[in-house]
Design an enzyme around this catalytic site. Structure first.
Site, mmCIF file in Angstrom:
data_model
loop_
_atom_site.group_PDB
_atom_site.id
_atom_site.type_symbol
_atom_site.label_atom_id
_atom_site.label_comp_id
_atom_site.label_asym_id
_atom_site.label_seq_id
_atom_site.Cartn_x
_atom_site.Cartn_y
_atom_site.Cartn_z
ATOM 1 N N HIS A 137 0.841 -1.215 0.000
ATOM 2 C CA HIS A 137 0.000 0.000 0.000
ATOM 3 C C HIS A 137 0.872 1.260 0.000
ATOM 4 O O HIS A 137 1.346 1.706 1.035
ATOM 5 C CB HIS A 137 -0.902 -0.007 1.243
ATOM 6 C CG HIS A 137 -1.984 1.033 1.229
ATOM 7 N ND1 HIS A 137 -3.150 0.896 1.923
ATOM 8 C CD2 HIS A 137 -2.083 2.228 0.590
ATOM 9 C CE1 HIS A 137 -3.922 1.963 1.723
ATOM 10 N NE2 HIS A 137 -3.277 2.783 0.926
ATOM 11 N N HIS A 150 1.750 5.205 -2.339
ATOM 12 C CA HIS A 150 1.311 6.174 -3.353
ATOM 13 C C HIS A 150 2.559 6.800 -3.967
ATOM 14 O O HIS A 150 3.312 7.463 -3.268
ATOM 15 C CB HIS A 150 0.463 7.269 -2.708
ATOM 16 C CG HIS A 150 -0.742 6.728 -2.000
ATOM 17 N ND1 HIS A 150 -1.968 6.650 -2.592
ATOM 18 C CD2 HIS A 150 -0.891 6.199 -0.758
ATOM 19 C CE1 HIS A 150 -2.831 6.110 -1.741
ATOM 20 N NE2 HIS A 150 -2.198 5.829 -0.620
ATOM 21 N N ARG A 156 2.280 8.690 -6.832
ATOM 22 C CA ARG A 156 1.779 9.949 -7.412
ATOM 23 C C ARG A 156 1.979 10.109 -8.917
ATOM 24 O O ARG A 156 1.708 11.174 -9.451
ATOM 25 C CB ARG A 156 2.419 11.163 -6.717
ATOM 26 C CG ARG A 156 2.246 11.205 -5.219
ATOM 27 C CD ARG A 156 0.799 11.356 -4.825
ATOM 28 N NE ARG A 156 0.672 11.494 -3.371
ATOM 29 C CZ ARG A 156 -0.357 11.012 -2.679
ATOM 30 N NH1 ARG A 156 -1.332 10.361 -3.298
ATOM 31 N NH2 ARG A 156 -0.432 11.182 -1.382
ATOM 32 N N ASP A 178 -8.966 3.368 -3.504
ATOM 33 C CA ASP A 178 -8.044 4.009 -2.582
ATOM 34 C C ASP A 178 -8.738 4.870 -1.548
ATOM 35 O O ASP A 178 -9.610 4.397 -0.868
ATOM 36 C CB ASP A 178 -6.972 4.804 -3.320
ATOM 37 C CG ASP A 178 -5.950 5.268 -2.313
ATOM 38 O OD1 ASP A 178 -5.387 4.387 -1.642
ATOM 39 O OD2 ASP A 178 -5.771 6.476 -2.133
ATOM 40 N N HIS A 192 -11.198 1.194 1.173
ATOM 41 C CA HIS A 192 -10.940 2.131 2.285
ATOM 42 C C HIS A 192 -12.239 2.219 3.080
ATOM 43 O O HIS A 192 -13.180 2.882 2.651
ATOM 44 C CB HIS A 192 -10.550 3.499 1.718
ATOM 45 C CG HIS A 192 -10.241 4.539 2.748
ATOM 46 N ND1 HIS A 192 -9.025 5.158 2.826
ATOM 47 C CD2 HIS A 192 -10.985 5.059 3.750
ATOM 48 C CE1 HIS A 192 -9.036 6.025 3.825
ATOM 49 N NE2 HIS A 192 -10.214 5.990 4.404
ATOM 50 N N ASP A 248 1.175 2.740 3.624
ATOM 51 C CA ASP A 248 0.317 3.835 3.145
ATOM 52 C C ASP A 248 1.155 5.108 2.921
ATOM 53 O O ASP A 248 0.716 6.223 3.214
ATOM 54 C CB ASP A 248 -0.840 4.101 4.117
ATOM 55 C CG ASP A 248 -1.960 4.914 3.462
ATOM 56 O OD1 ASP A 248 -1.877 5.196 2.243
ATOM 57 O OD2 ASP A 248 -2.920 5.275 4.175
ATOM 58 N N PHE A 287 -4.648 14.709 3.666
ATOM 59 C CA PHE A 287 -4.420 13.530 4.505
ATOM 60 C C PHE A 287 -3.212 12.752 3.978
ATOM 61 O O PHE A 287 -3.064 12.582 2.776
ATOM 62 C CB PHE A 287 -5.638 12.606 4.470
ATOM 63 C CG PHE A 287 -6.860 13.167 5.131
ATOM 64 C CD1 PHE A 287 -7.051 13.047 6.497
ATOM 65 C CD2 PHE A 287 -7.840 13.817 4.381
ATOM 66 C CE1 PHE A 287 -8.196 13.553 7.120
ATOM 67 C CE2 PHE A 287 -8.989 14.324 4.991
ATOM 68 C CZ PHE A 287 -9.164 14.193 6.359
#
Lengths: 309, 429
Positions: free
Chosen positions: B67, B69, B71, B158, B185, B311, B329
């Protein structure tokens, strides 16, 4: 006399500081009764009133306090400023500080913004209300008004009535009053009482008549329509019938309950006109004490000279 | 960061070799030849081999994060596949799954292919997770079959919870057909309302809108029920509350196709840490109470929660310098992961380090059905070498991500990655 550089909130703020401010404020209160209401205490100091949110009374109160102390003041409001040009908060405040100022009085719609501000500037920061967090100068003037009326704070029974969830006034009053030894009971619809608030050392009641029986004074909060999501309470009619400080309700209590309101009032909703205008209400004393206590705060935090009072 | 090509023969010498598949500690060496495992145990170095001294260190599988990110595409100012890969290497991760909340979102086979091809050029293995619904809109299921063919390993909208239970049912049925997990989520957006942090006396004190724990557990319960009734695989990301743990535990006893992860930050912090409005601690789901934190630690120990996932969510300084309500967040988490979880789980809560390594290696690989037996001869090398006992202070210099939104800066962590070896290269951290 006061070690803490800023006044950001009353949570954890030393009780002695609040007492010192109020004592000093009574001195300034006397100045305000003179024909010439101006003292040179903060001559040469520059204060910026940075208002990111509309305000009438708090801003006028601060401005008057500054003028009475002979400080130079500049007003900045978000509607006429670089905020609209997309400049960041940090850039705005660093630019203002670069112009050599001594203090910033800030109102901001978001909780924590004044603490945030202290990270970017060296000036003294005074919180004039940050979202639903704190409004310490309002609580100090409320406490001063109680002190004026009752001669003491310790042991007083104070009810805070209404929309606690959206009220920075409530939160600052809770911290200030409990640290000075008053007992506090909150009363309002369950949907407007925030989670675990009892852990701050207060009682919660849903019965306004019981609270009015118990209390020495009640602070009636404004129902903040503009902060209201949908349906936190069913109607203003129902609010008035369950929690409104109505004339009939006040009549039922034989003792002389002191009525406070931080303003602006929704007459006919949280408070009846004839209650607000009655001799039991000290609402206009609160307003005058607001100027005096803000003078005291500015004076004490900006290191004015004692003999200048 | 210097990434060095491995010599033809490399011997990892005198380390404590932990094989999570065999659940065994081997005091010996690991030989890597041409970037592949060529023996584990009492192995001698062939002539001319490069020797890496691993005395006092643990040699184990490369970590796997399911998990993160990165981008790309869309917010390359925050992170790219390349910079994210470097952050992963610094954290001992050789394999990472990236979430589809890019711009545009990864919701069709073309965008999945884009990630797969671009990831080829990075120094780690990156796997895309496809969106469950077109445009992450929560309305119509996306082309999951074609995305799987191109390399999507799971499906998730997500950060956007699948609020519509009917769409969730369709998604689970469809993904079940092609045998790929759905990751939702779990946060009921109506119960969450405007919440920006956990709802408790702390949110009350700060004047911030609270996000109640039931916003998560109510949707976790719903998802578990739908998954069980459709007999499809559900993975629950970043579990943050005791109530969710209880729900998962109950379901796991009767329904096996459910897995769950927890993040390092939900293990490390509680909501009292937000008292200074630190926007780097603004995450979704929010940092919860001490009681929740303890329940998560127990859940990892007893197997209710299956693995740790970071995350990792990079954001710019400008965005994080905003007032708390306005800041986005997420926090980065790859580089600080091991030092943080080793401190909490092993040092403070007595977990065996081998169990912790399992939570970062075979357990996440099993969820995504990746190759797990990484010490088998001929396997392309994925190895992480750890100093499990060093105390160190995490600083900005330890960050390889393009963003620095980490609440661990200045924190004393325990245990550190020394080498990461993957794709024929070695990095000394």
């Amino acid at each position: 006399m006061i070690k803490e550089k800023h006044l950001l909130g009353l949570e954890g703020y030393p009780a002695e500081n609040i007492e010192t401010i109020i004592e000093t404020a009574f001195g300034f209160r006397e100045v305000l009764e003179r024909p010439i209401k101006k003292v040179p205490s903060l001559q040469g100091k520059t204060i910026v009133n940075l208002f990111y949110e509309d305000s009438t009374r708090t801003r006028i109160s601060f401005e008057l306090a500054q003028k009475r102390l002979s400080a130079d003041t500049v007003n900045f409001s978000a509607s006429s400023s670089s905020v609209k040009k997309g400049e960041s908060f940090k850039d705005t405040v660093q630019n203002i500080e670069a112009m050599k100022i001594d203090a910033i009085v800030m109102r901001h719609p978001y909780p924590g913004a004044p603490l945030h501000l202290t990270k970017f500037v060296d000036a003294v920061v005074i919180n004039a209300g940050d979202g639903t967090h704190e409004h310490p100068t309002q609580a100090i003037l409320d406490i001063m008004s109680l002190k004026e009326h009752f001669g003491k704070i310790k042991g007083l029974k104070i009810g805070i009535i209404g929309d606690i969830l959206h009220s920075r006034v409530a939160l600052s009053n809770i911290h200030g009053l409990t640290s000075l030894g008053a007992e506090v009971t909150l009363c309002g619809p369950a949907t407007l009482i925030p989670k675990d608030i009892e852990k701050l050392g207060v009682n919660v009641s849903y019965n306004i008549d019981e609270v009015m029986d118990w209390a020495d004074a009640i602070n009636v909060l404004r129902i903040q329509m503009e902060r209201m999501g949908v349906g936190l309470f069913p109607s203003t009619r129902e609010y008035r019938s369950l929690f409104g400080i109505t004339h009939e309700r006040l009549e039922r209590h034989d003792k002389k309950l002191v009525i406070m309101h931080p303003g602006p009032m929704n007459r006919g909703v949280e408070i009846d006109s004839n209650v607000a205008d009655s001799s039991q209400a000290i609402i206009l004393d609160q307003v005058l004490n607001g100027v005096a206590s803000r003078m005291a705060i500015l004076y004490l935090l900006l290191g004015g000279k004692q003999e200048a009072v | 960061m210097k990434i060095n090509k491995l010599n033809k023969n490399v011997l990892l010498k005198n380390g404590t070799v932990y094989d999570p598949v065999k659940q065994k500690i081997i005091n010996g060496n690991v030989l890597i030849t041409n970037g592949k495992i060529n023996g584990v145990g009492d192995i001698k170095a062939p002539g001319g081999a490069e020797i890496i001294d691993c005395s006092g260190l643990i040699v184990t599988h490369g970590f796997c994060d399911i998990h993160a990110h990165f981008r790309e595409p869309g917010r390359e100012d925050k992170e790219t596949l390349q910079t994210g890969a470097k952050a992963a290497l610094a954290g001992g991760f050789t394999r990472v799954c990236v979430m589809p909340n890019t711009n545009p979102p990864l919701d069709d086979p073309e965008s999945i292919r884009f990630i797969v091809e671009k990831s080829d050029e990075t120094p780690i293995y990156i796997h895309p997770i496809g969106a469950i619904t077109k445009g992450q809109q929560g309305k119509e299921i996306a082309e999951m079959g074609a995305m799987k063919t191109e390399g999507a390993v799971a499906f998730s909208d997500d950060g956007i919870p699948l609020q519509n239970a009917y769409v969730m049912r369709l998604a689970l049925e469809y993904a079940g057909m092609i045998n790929v997990p759905i990751i939702n989520h779990a946060e009921d957006v109506l119960l969450r309302n405007e919440g920006v942090m956990n709802e408790s006396v702390i949110s009350t004190k700060l004047g911030l809108s609270g996000n109640p724990d039931i916003a998560e557990s109510a949707m976790v319960q719903r998802d578990l029920q739908i998954a069980q009734s459709t007999n499809s695989t559900l993975h629950i990301p970043h579990v943050s509350t005791k109530k969710s743990v209880e729900a998962i535990k109950k379901y796991k006893s009767v329904f096996q196709k459910v897995t769950a992860e927890v993040t390092p930050h939900h293990l490390y912090f509680n909501d009292e840490a937000l008292i200074t409005y630190n926007t780097n601690l603004k995450v979704a789901p929010p940092i919860r109470t001490e009681d929740d934190r303890k329940a998560l630690i127990t859940a990892l120990s007893d197997g209710t929660v299956d693995c740790i996932a970071t995350d990792h969510a990079p954001h710019t300084i400008e965005e994080k310098e905003a007032p708390f309500d306005l800041a986005p967040f997420g926090m980065i988490g790859l580089e600080s992961c091991f030092g943080a979880v080793n401190k909490i789980l092993v040092k403070e809560n007595g977990m065996k380090i081998e169990s912790l390594i399992d939570l970062l290696t075979i357990k996440p690989r099993k969820i995504m059905e990746f190759e797990q037996d990484l010490f088998a001869d001929g396997t392309p090398v994925e190895i992480t070498i750890i100093d499990p006992k060093v105390s160190w202070t995490f600083t900005k210099d330890d960050i390889n991500s393009r963003s620095i939104n980490s609440p661990y800066i200045g924190e004393e962590l325990f245990g550190k990655i020394i080498y990461t070896i993957v794709k024929g290269s070695v990095v000394k951290i």
